[in-house]
Structure formats: structure tokens, C-alpha cells
Design a protein around this motif. Structure first.
Motif, PDB file in Angstrom:
ATOM      1  N   VAL A 147      24.993  57.547  83.922  1.00 57.60           N
ATOM      2  CA  VAL A 147      24.648  56.525  82.931  1.00 57.60           C
ATOM      3  C   VAL A 147      25.015  55.156  83.501  1.00 57.60           C
ATOM      4  CG1 VAL A 147      24.883  57.990  80.889  1.00 57.60           C
ATOM      5  CG2 VAL A 147      26.863  56.764  81.733  1.00 57.60           C
ATOM      6  N   ARG A 148      24.193  54.186  83.121  1.00 56.11           N
ATOM      7  CA  ARG A 148      24.442  52.794  83.516  1.00 56.11           C
ATOM      8  C   ARG A 148      24.129  51.900  82.319  1.00 56.11           C
ATOM      9  NH1 ARG A 148      21.786  53.343  89.182  1.00 56.11           N
ATOM     10  NH2 ARG A 148      23.589  53.978  90.373  1.00 56.11           N
ATOM     11  N   PRO A 149      24.989  51.908  81.331  1.00 58.15           N
ATOM     12  CA  PRO A 149      24.704  51.125  80.120  1.00 58.15           C
ATOM     13  C   PRO A 149      24.887  49.635  80.360  1.00 58.15           C
ATOM     14  CG  PRO A 149      26.892  52.058  79.989  1.00 58.15           C
ATOM     15  CD  PRO A 149      26.270  52.610  81.242  1.00 58.15           C
ATOM     16  N   ARG A 150      24.195  48.850  79.554  1.00 57.80           N
ATOM     17  CA  ARG A 150      24.382  47.397  79.574  1.00 57.80           C
ATOM     18  C   ARG A 150      25.614  47.002  78.787  1.00 57.80           C
ATOM     19  NH1 ARG A 150      19.396  45.363  76.916  1.00 57.80           N
ATOM     20  NH2 ARG A 150      20.437  43.366  77.126  1.00 57.80           N
ATOM     21  N   LEU A 151      26.049  47.889  77.873  1.00 60.93           N
ATOM     22  CA  LEU A 151      27.198  47.633  77.004  1.00 60.93           C
ATOM     23  C   LEU A 151      27.815  48.974  76.626  1.00 60.93           C
ATOM     24  CD1 LEU A 151      28.825  45.757  74.936  1.00 60.93           C
ATOM     25  CD2 LEU A 151      27.046  46.378  73.304  1.00 60.93           C
ATOM     26  N   ILE A 152      29.143  48.988  76.512  1.00 59.42           N
ATOM     27  CA  ILE A 152      29.861  50.173  76.045  1.00 59.42           C
ATOM     28  C   ILE A 152      30.592  49.802  74.766  1.00 59.42           C
ATOM     29  CG2 ILE A 152      31.716  51.822  76.542  1.00 59.42           C
ATOM     30  CD1 ILE A 152      31.021  51.452  79.537  1.00 59.42           C
ATOM     31  N   ILE A 153      30.487  50.682  73.771  1.00 52.54           N
ATOM     32  CA  ILE A 153      31.254  50.527  72.532  1.00 52.54           C
ATOM     33  C   ILE A 153      32.231  51.691  72.475  1.00 52.54           C
ATOM     34  CG2 ILE A 153      31.198  50.470  70.014  1.00 52.54           C
ATOM     35  CD1 ILE A 153      28.242  49.561  70.255  1.00 52.54           C
ATOM     36  N   LEU A 154      33.525  51.380  72.359  1.00 47.66           N
ATOM     37  CA  LEU A 154      34.553  52.406  72.237  1.00 47.66           C
ATOM     38  C   LEU A 154      35.240  52.266  70.896  1.00 47.66           C
ATOM     39  CD1 LEU A 154      36.467  54.644  73.236  1.00 47.66           C
ATOM     40  CD2 LEU A 154      37.856  52.844  74.302  1.00 47.66           C
ATOM     41  N   ASP A 155      35.090  53.293  70.059  1.00 45.10           N
ATOM     42  CA  ASP A 155      35.828  53.373  68.796  1.00 45.10           C
ATOM     43  C   ASP A 155      37.095  54.159  69.106  1.00 45.10           C
ATOM     44  OD1 ASP A 155      36.847  53.805  66.263  1.00 45.10           O
ATOM     45  OD2 ASP A 155      34.934  54.389  65.397  1.00 45.10           O
ATOM     46  N   THR A 156      38.252  53.531  68.956  1.00 47.40           N
ATOM     47  CA  THR A 156      39.508  54.161  69.367  1.00 47.40           C
ATOM     48  C   THR A 156      40.015  55.207  68.373  1.00 47.40           C
ATOM     49  OG1 THR A 156      40.934  52.481  68.352  1.00 47.40           O
ATOM     50  CG2 THR A 156      40.193  52.087  70.620  1.00 47.40           C
ATOM     51  N   ILE A 157      39.473  55.240  67.162  1.00 47.48           N
ATOM     52  CA  ILE A 157      39.942  56.188  66.150  1.00 47.48           C
ATOM     53  C   ILE A 157      39.693  57.628  66.622  1.00 47.48           C
ATOM     54  CG2 ILE A 157      39.653  57.006  63.766  1.00 47.48           C
ATOM     55  CD1 ILE A 157      40.999  54.246  64.022  1.00 47.48           C
ATOM     56  N   GLY A 158      40.749  58.420  66.631  1.00 45.35           N
ATOM     57  CA  GLY A 158      40.639  59.825  67.017  1.00 45.35           C
ATOM     58  C   GLY A 158      40.659  60.082  68.514  1.00 45.35           C
ATOM     59  N   GLN A 159      40.625  59.037  69.315  1.00 44.89           N
ATOM     60  CA  GLN A 159      40.665  59.202  70.771  1.00 44.89           C
ATOM     61  C   GLN A 159      42.116  59.413  71.213  1.00 44.89           C
ATOM     62  OE1 GLN A 159      37.928  59.286  72.741  1.00 44.89           O
ATOM     63  NE2 GLN A 159      36.540  58.716  71.090  1.00 44.89           N
ATOM     64  N   SER A 160      42.327  60.252  72.208  1.00 43.31           N
ATOM     65  CA  SER A 160      43.670  60.386  72.783  1.00 43.31           C
ATOM     66  C   SER A 160      43.764  59.342  73.898  1.00 43.31           C
ATOM     67  CB  SER A 160      43.913  61.798  73.298  1.00 43.31           C
ATOM     68  OG  SER A 160      42.814  62.252  74.055  1.00 43.31           O
ATOM     69  N   LEU A 161      44.158  58.150  73.497  1.00 42.72           N
ATOM     70  CA  LEU A 161      44.145  57.010  74.414  1.00 42.72           C
ATOM     71  C   LEU A 161      45.432  56.887  75.212  1.00 42.72           C
ATOM     72  CD1 LEU A 161      42.563  54.094  72.362  1.00 42.72           C
ATOM     73  CD2 LEU A 161      41.515  55.470  74.146  1.00 42.72           C
ATOM     74  N   GLU A 162      45.252  56.637  76.467  1.00 38.15           N
ATOM     75  CA  GLU A 162      46.339  56.281  77.381  1.00 38.15           C
ATOM     76  C   GLU A 162      45.873  55.050  78.135  1.00 38.15           C
ATOM     77  OE1 GLU A 162      49.241  57.855  77.459  1.00 38.15           O
ATOM     78  OE2 GLU A 162      48.593  59.371  76.024  1.00 38.15           O
ATOM     79  N   GLU A 163      46.821  54.241  78.576  1.00 41.80           N
ATOM     80  CA  GLU A 163      46.446  53.027  79.320  1.00 41.80           C
ATOM     81  C   GLU A 163      45.602  53.361  80.539  1.00 41.80           C
ATOM     82  OE1 GLU A 163      49.119  49.837  80.128  1.00 41.80           O
ATOM     83  OE2 GLU A 163      50.090  50.067  78.185  1.00 41.80           O
ATOM     84  N   ARG A 164      45.914  54.460  81.198  1.00 36.43           N
ATOM     85  CA  ARG A 164      45.168  54.851  82.402  1.00 36.43           C
ATOM     86  C   ARG A 164      43.696  55.114  82.080  1.00 36.43           C
ATOM     87  NH1 ARG A 164      44.596  53.635  87.260  1.00 36.43           N
ATOM     88  NH2 ARG A 164      43.362  55.153  88.345  1.00 36.43           N
ATOM     89  N   ALA A 165      43.431  55.826  80.976  1.00 35.17           N
ATOM     90  CA  ALA A 165      42.050  56.116  80.588  1.00 35.17           C
ATOM     91  C   ALA A 165      41.295  54.835  80.255  1.00 35.17           C
ATOM     92  CB  ALA A 165      42.023  57.075  79.396  1.00 35.17           C
ATOM     93  N   LEU A 166      41.974  53.898  79.592  1.00 31.01           N
ATOM     94  CA  LEU A 166      41.340  52.614  79.283  1.00 31.01           C
ATOM     95  C   LEU A 166      41.048  51.826  80.560  1.00 31.01           C
ATOM     96  CD1 LEU A 166      43.490  51.629  76.192  1.00 31.01           C
ATOM     97  CD2 LEU A 166      41.036  52.131  76.180  1.00 31.01           C
ATOM     98  N   ALA A 167      42.002  51.826  81.479  1.00 34.05           N
ATOM     99  CA  ALA A 167      41.801  51.122  82.755  1.00 34.05           C
ATOM    100  C   ALA A 167      40.660  51.753  83.551  1.00 34.05           C
ATOM    101  CB  ALA A 167      43.095  51.124  83.570  1.00 34.05           C
TER     102      ALA A 167
END
Length: 125
Positions: A54-74
């Protein structure tokens, strides 16, 4: 895996764990004429981006319910290349992460409407 056209050229990659948020945002953006690929997790998105599927022009990330870590965001920020990332988040995650310091372009903090998301997309694209 996801909803929507399975095409590397979608305008928008939407990452949202909750099906209602994913469905409402995708439906409104499609109504506005955007092509949207929707996925449930940041890990699914990273896998497709890493493989160049995939090569999107824009990414939307809804953080609700995601198992977020700084590394994954980076990693997401890095894999997105020049594509802006719109973060839809809660006050809790906003306090937990320095999204702007990590290079994320735009933030929407709950409560917000689907129209707020569409307006932010128009501004970014």
C-alpha cells in the motif's frame, strides 16, 4: 483483513480497531470521493506498508483499542514516508504519547465527529 478496495493506490489508509468507527469514517470518506483501505490494527498496516503493498496519500490512525507502544508509532511514522498521519485519539493517549514530537501531522482528540475527520482529511490532502 481489511475493508475496502485492495489496492496499493488507495488515497487513505484507515486504521481503526472499533468496527463502528471504521465503518462510519470509511463510509463518509468514500461518499466524499476518496478511496479508502481500512484495517483493524497498526500491526496489519505496518506489515502492508513494509512490504510496499500500500502507498496511501494519507494515514488515519484511531488509537482507541490499539495496543500502542512508542516503537510501533515510530515504525508507522517511518513507513508512511511523506504521507501525513492523522491521529484520532483519547485524552488518555494524548497524555501518554508526545505525538507531535514524534512527527505526526494532525491530532483530533475525543470527542470529535466523523465530519471533523473529513474536514481534517480535506485540509491534509
Amino acid at each position: 483483513m481489511g475493508i475496502g478496495p485492495w489496492s496499493g493506490m488507495s488515497d487513505i489508509l484507515l486504521i481503526a480497531k472499533e468496527w463502528k468507527a471504521r465503518a462510519f469514517i470509511m463510509a463518509q470518506l468514500s461518499e466524499e470521493g476518496y478511496t479508502v483501505m481500512a484495517l483493524r490494527t497498526i500491526e496489519e498496516a505496518a506489515m502492508l506498508l513494509c512490504r510496499g503493498l500500500v502507498r496511501p496519500r494519507l494515514i488515519i490512525l484511531d488509537t482507541i483499542g490499539q495496543s500502542l507502544e512508542e516503537r510501533a508509532l515510530a515504525d508507522l511514522r517511518s513507513l508512511a514516508g511523506d504521507a501525513p498521519i492523522l491521529i484520532c485519539t483519547s485524552p488518555y493517549d494524548l497524555a501518554r504519547f508526545d505525538f507531535r514530537g514524534m512527527g505526526f501531522t494532525e491530532l483530533l482528540v475525543r470527542p470529535f465527529s466523523v465530519q471533523d475527520v473529513v474536514d481534517a482529511v480535506r485540509k491534509l490532502l
